[in-house]
Scaffold this motif. Structure first.
Motif, PDB file in Angstrom:
ATOM      1  N   VAL A  69      -0.352  -6.776  14.643  1.00 44.65           N
ATOM      2  CA  VAL A  69      -1.302  -6.668  14.593  1.00 44.65           C
ATOM      3  C   VAL A  69      -2.748  -7.144  13.513  1.00 44.65           C
ATOM      4  O   VAL A  69      -2.198  -7.497  12.654  1.00 44.65           O
ATOM      5  CB  VAL A  69      -1.450  -4.642  13.914  1.00 44.65           C
ATOM      6  N   GLN A  70      -4.260  -7.235  13.852  1.00 46.30           N
ATOM      7  CA  GLN A  70      -4.665  -7.842  13.181  1.00 46.30           C
ATOM      8  C   GLN A  70      -5.784  -6.608  12.011  1.00 46.30           C
ATOM      9  O   GLN A  70      -6.171  -5.677  12.724  1.00 46.30           O
ATOM     10  CB  GLN A  70      -5.896  -8.150  13.562  1.00 46.30           C
ATOM     11  N   LEU A  71      -5.501  -6.548  11.045  1.00 46.62           N
ATOM     12  CA  LEU A  71      -5.824  -5.168   9.800  1.00 46.62           C
ATOM     13  C   LEU A  71      -7.314  -5.797   8.992  1.00 46.62           C
ATOM     14  O   LEU A  71      -6.736  -6.611   8.528  1.00 46.62           O
ATOM     15  CB  LEU A  71      -4.863  -4.624   9.156  1.00 46.62           C
ATOM     16  N   SER A  72      -7.617  -5.161   8.620  1.00 42.77           N
ATOM     17  CA  SER A  72      -8.922  -5.532   7.286  1.00 42.77           C
ATOM     18  C   SER A  72      -8.663  -5.488   6.426  1.00 42.77           C
ATOM     19  O   SER A  72      -9.305  -4.417   5.499  1.00 42.77           O
ATOM     20  CB  SER A  72     -10.674  -4.826   8.471  1.00 42.77           C
TER      21      SER A  72
ATOM     22  N   LEU B 226       1.193  -0.822  -0.012  1.00 47.69           N
ATOM     23  CA  LEU B 226      -0.238  -0.413   0.045  1.00 47.69           C
ATOM     24  C   LEU B 226       1.376   1.304   0.249  1.00 47.69           C
ATOM     25  O   LEU B 226       0.812   1.740  -0.574  1.00 47.69           O
ATOM     26  CB  LEU B 226      -0.754   0.127   0.962  1.00 47.69           C
ATOM     27  N   ARG B 227       2.251   1.259   1.007  1.00 45.34           N
ATOM     28  CA  ARG B 227       3.288   2.272   0.853  1.00 45.34           C
ATOM     29  C   ARG B 227       3.805   2.428  -0.614  1.00 45.34           C
ATOM     30  O   ARG B 227       3.519   3.714  -0.741  1.00 45.34           O
ATOM     31  CB  ARG B 227       3.662   1.807   2.072  1.00 45.34           C
ATOM     32  N   ASN B 228       4.140   1.809  -0.898  1.00 46.55           N
ATOM     33  CA  ASN B 228       4.574   1.609  -1.906  1.00 46.55           C
ATOM     34  C   ASN B 228       3.622   2.542  -3.610  1.00 46.55           C
ATOM     35  O   ASN B 228       4.211   2.752  -3.939  1.00 46.55           O
ATOM     36  CB  ASN B 228       5.209   0.459  -2.645  1.00 46.55           C
ATOM     37  N   GLY B 229       2.244   1.732  -3.535  1.00 51.91           N
ATOM     38  CA  GLY B 229       1.649   2.062  -4.386  1.00 51.91           C
ATOM     39  C   GLY B 229       1.521   3.597  -3.971  1.00 51.91           C
ATOM     40  O   GLY B 229       1.339   4.562  -5.235  1.00 51.91           O
ATOM     41  N   ILE B 230       0.969   4.310  -2.558  1.00 54.69           N
ATOM     42  CA  ILE B 230       1.442   5.492  -2.861  1.00 54.69           C
ATOM     43  C   ILE B 230       2.628   6.126  -2.982  1.00 54.69           C
ATOM     44  O   ILE B 230       2.146   7.438  -3.716  1.00 54.69           O
ATOM     45  CB  ILE B 230       0.900   5.992  -0.914  1.00 54.69           C
ATOM     46  N   VAL B 231       3.740   5.831  -3.063  1.00 53.49           N
ATOM     47  CA  VAL B 231       4.171   6.629  -3.423  1.00 53.49           C
ATOM     48  C   VAL B 231       4.757   6.927  -5.130  1.00 53.49           C
ATOM     49  O   VAL B 231       5.343   7.087  -5.551  1.00 53.49           O
ATOM     50  CB  VAL B 231       6.051   5.500  -2.478  1.00 53.49           C
ATOM     51  N   GLN B 232       4.635   5.697  -5.583  1.00 52.04           N
ATOM     52  CA  GLN B 232       4.386   5.391  -6.858  1.00 52.04           C
ATOM     53  C   GLN B 232       3.886   6.517  -7.537  1.00 52.04           C
ATOM     54  O   GLN B 232       3.925   7.041  -8.310  1.00 52.04           O
ATOM     55  CB  GLN B 232       4.187   3.642  -7.285  1.00 52.04           C
TER      56      GLN B 232
ATOM     57  N   TYR C 156      -6.343   7.201   1.661  1.00 52.22           N
ATOM     58  CA  TYR C 156      -7.795   6.803   2.334  1.00 52.22           C
ATOM     59  C   TYR C 156      -7.881   5.661   3.590  1.00 52.22           C
ATOM     60  O   TYR C 156      -7.684   5.504   4.621  1.00 52.22           O
ATOM     61  CB  TYR C 156      -8.738   6.882   1.908  1.00 52.22           C
ATOM     62  N   ASN C 157      -7.128   4.543   2.258  1.00 46.82           N
ATOM     63  CA  ASN C 157      -7.581   2.672   3.323  1.00 46.82           C
ATOM     64  C   ASN C 157      -5.877   2.688   3.955  1.00 46.82           C
ATOM     65  O   ASN C 157      -6.379   1.990   5.081  1.00 46.82           O
ATOM     66  CB  ASN C 157      -6.751   2.187   1.718  1.00 46.82           C
ATOM     67  N   PHE C 158      -5.110   3.583   3.849  1.00 46.62           N
ATOM     68  CA  PHE C 158      -3.580   4.193   4.395  1.00 46.62           C
ATOM     69  C   PHE C 158      -4.076   4.224   5.539  1.00 46.62           C
ATOM     70  O   PHE C 158      -3.622   3.846   7.196  1.00 46.62           O
ATOM     71  CB  PHE C 158      -2.729   4.377   3.805  1.00 46.62           C
ATOM     72  N   ASP C 159      -4.813   5.565   5.694  1.00 48.07           N
ATOM     73  CA  ASP C 159      -4.866   5.738   6.900  1.00 48.07           C
ATOM     74  C   ASP C 159      -6.202   5.193   7.527  1.00 48.07           C
ATOM     75  O   ASP C 159      -6.140   4.862   8.838  1.00 48.07           O
ATOM     76  CB  ASP C 159      -5.571   7.206   7.061  1.00 48.07           C
ATOM     77  N   ARG C 160      -6.708   4.754   7.260  1.00 48.83           N
ATOM     78  CA  ARG C 160      -7.584   4.245   8.392  1.00 48.83           C
ATOM     79  C   ARG C 160      -7.805   2.774   8.607  1.00 48.83           C
ATOM     80  O   ARG C 160      -7.828   2.008   9.843  1.00 48.83           O
ATOM     81  CB  ARG C 160      -9.563   3.185   6.967  1.00 48.83           C
ATOM     82  N   LEU C 161      -6.387   2.008   7.869  1.00 51.20           N
ATOM     83  CA  LEU C 161      -5.818   0.527   8.515  1.00 51.20           C
ATOM     84  C   LEU C 161      -4.864   1.126   9.170  1.00 51.20           C
ATOM     85  O   LEU C 161      -4.302   0.816  10.529  1.00 51.20           O
ATOM     86  CB  LEU C 161      -5.072   0.132   7.606  1.00 51.20           C
ATOM     87  N   ARG C 162      -4.548   2.604   9.268  1.00 52.91           N
ATOM     88  CA  ARG C 162      -3.209   2.962  10.422  1.00 52.91           C
ATOM     89  C   ARG C 162      -4.209   3.618  12.062  1.00 52.91           C
ATOM     90  O   ARG C 162      -3.659   3.548  12.714  1.00 52.91           O
ATOM     91  CB  ARG C 162      -2.828   4.008   9.848  1.00 52.91           C
ATOM     92  N   GLN C 163      -5.184   4.354  12.263  1.00 53.43           N
ATOM     93  CA  GLN C 163      -6.417   4.009  12.552  1.00 53.43           C
ATOM     94  C   GLN C 163      -6.654   2.930  13.285  1.00 53.43           C
ATOM     95  O   GLN C 163      -6.753   2.962  14.341  1.00 53.43           O
ATOM     96  CB  GLN C 163      -7.254   5.189  12.400  1.00 53.43           C
TER      97      GLN C 163
ATOM     98  N   LYS D  11      -7.698  -4.693  -2.776  1.00 57.31           N
ATOM     99  CA  LYS D  11      -7.398  -3.865  -3.314  1.00 57.31           C
ATOM    100  C   LYS D  11      -6.609  -3.608  -2.154  1.00 57.31           C
ATOM    101  O   LYS D  11      -5.249  -2.618  -3.246  1.00 57.31           O
ATOM    102  CB  LYS D  11      -8.400  -3.151  -4.013  1.00 57.31           C
ATOM    103  N   GLU D  12      -6.611  -3.243  -1.279  1.00 59.88           N
ATOM    104  CA  GLU D  12      -6.446  -2.730  -0.354  1.00 59.88           C
ATOM    105  C   GLU D  12      -4.448  -3.246  -0.051  1.00 59.88           C
ATOM    106  O   GLU D  12      -3.280  -2.800   0.317  1.00 59.88           O
ATOM    107  CB  GLU D  12      -6.895  -2.154   1.258  1.00 59.88           C
ATOM    108  N   GLY D  13      -4.580  -4.720  -0.343  1.00 54.05           N
ATOM    109  CA  GLY D  13      -3.730  -5.718   0.109  1.00 54.05           C
ATOM    110  C   GLY D  13      -2.693  -5.412  -1.509  1.00 54.05           C
ATOM    111  O   GLY D  13      -0.920  -5.178  -0.157  1.00 54.05           O
TER     112      GLY D  13
END
Length: 195
Positions: free
Chosen positions: A176-179, A54-60, A113-120, A183-185
């Motif tokens: 941590v258990q992330l939902s 997810l972070r790599n996609g954001i950077v790209q 948005y997905n990254f922020d949701r997962l971080r929360q 597409k997010e993964g």
């Protein structure tokens, strides 16, 4: 003379009381380096591993749409070829690049948005795990307060309990258990590049 001796005893007793009070107060405050906890604790490392794609996609996408980024370079290259390829072909290629820009912006918004949701989501789990660790440290050390290191100007030896805090947090919350949805993964395909 007796008054002088009495005053001296009172002053000595007062000095000892102040010294004992200051030692007791300093022993009641513990310090934790939150930056180190975020670097070394297992839960934070697990979160980073789970969200790497997810972070790599954001950077790209940021690299693609940023000023001086891939898109801007492709537009500059297209501009140089305008006289060779002709106006029609130039306009068609330019519209493709503009479409890729809009698509990359949308994808970036969704990924962020997905990254922020997962971080929360992860922070809620970490905070729940931190509370018993904090209570255990306060009880074990007979302390009153745990402060974040960046707020403290100086501290006495033995008041920093960061290592102990990390060890107990790792025992309490190793992962941590992330939902994460499909597409997010995984990072969405990279924006189309001009040949």
């Amino acid at each position: 003379m007796a008054t002088l001796l009495r005053n001296f005893k009172r002053a000595a007793a007062g000095f000892m009381a102040v010294a004992c009070f200051s030692i007791a107060v300093s022993a009641q405050i513990l310090i934790v380096d939150d930056d180190r906890v975020e670097r070394e604790a297992a839960a934070y490392k697990d979160f980073n591993l789970q969200t790497t794609d997810l972070r790599n996609g954001i950077v790209q996408r940021r690299q693609f749409i940023s000023r001086g980024g891939v898109l801007e370079q492709q537009l500059a290259e297209l501009e140089k070829q305008k006289s060779i390829i002709g106006n029609d072909k130039y306009e068609a290629e330019k519209q493709k690049l503009e479409g890729a820009f809009v698509q990359a912006q949308r994808e970036l918004q969704v990924l962020e948005y997905n990254f922020d949701r997962l971080r929360q989501e992860a922070m809620v789990q970490v905070e729940r795990a931190r509370q018993p660790v904090i209570r255990n440290l306060l009880t074990a050390r007979k302390a009153q307060v745990i402060m974040v290191k960046r707020l403290v100007l100086g501290s006495a030896a033995g008041t920093d309990v960061t290592t102990e805090f990390i060890e107990q947090l790792d025992a309490e919350l190793p992962t941590v258990q992330l939902s994460m949805g499909e597409k997010e993964g995984a990072a969405a395909p990279a924006p189309a590049k001009k040949n």
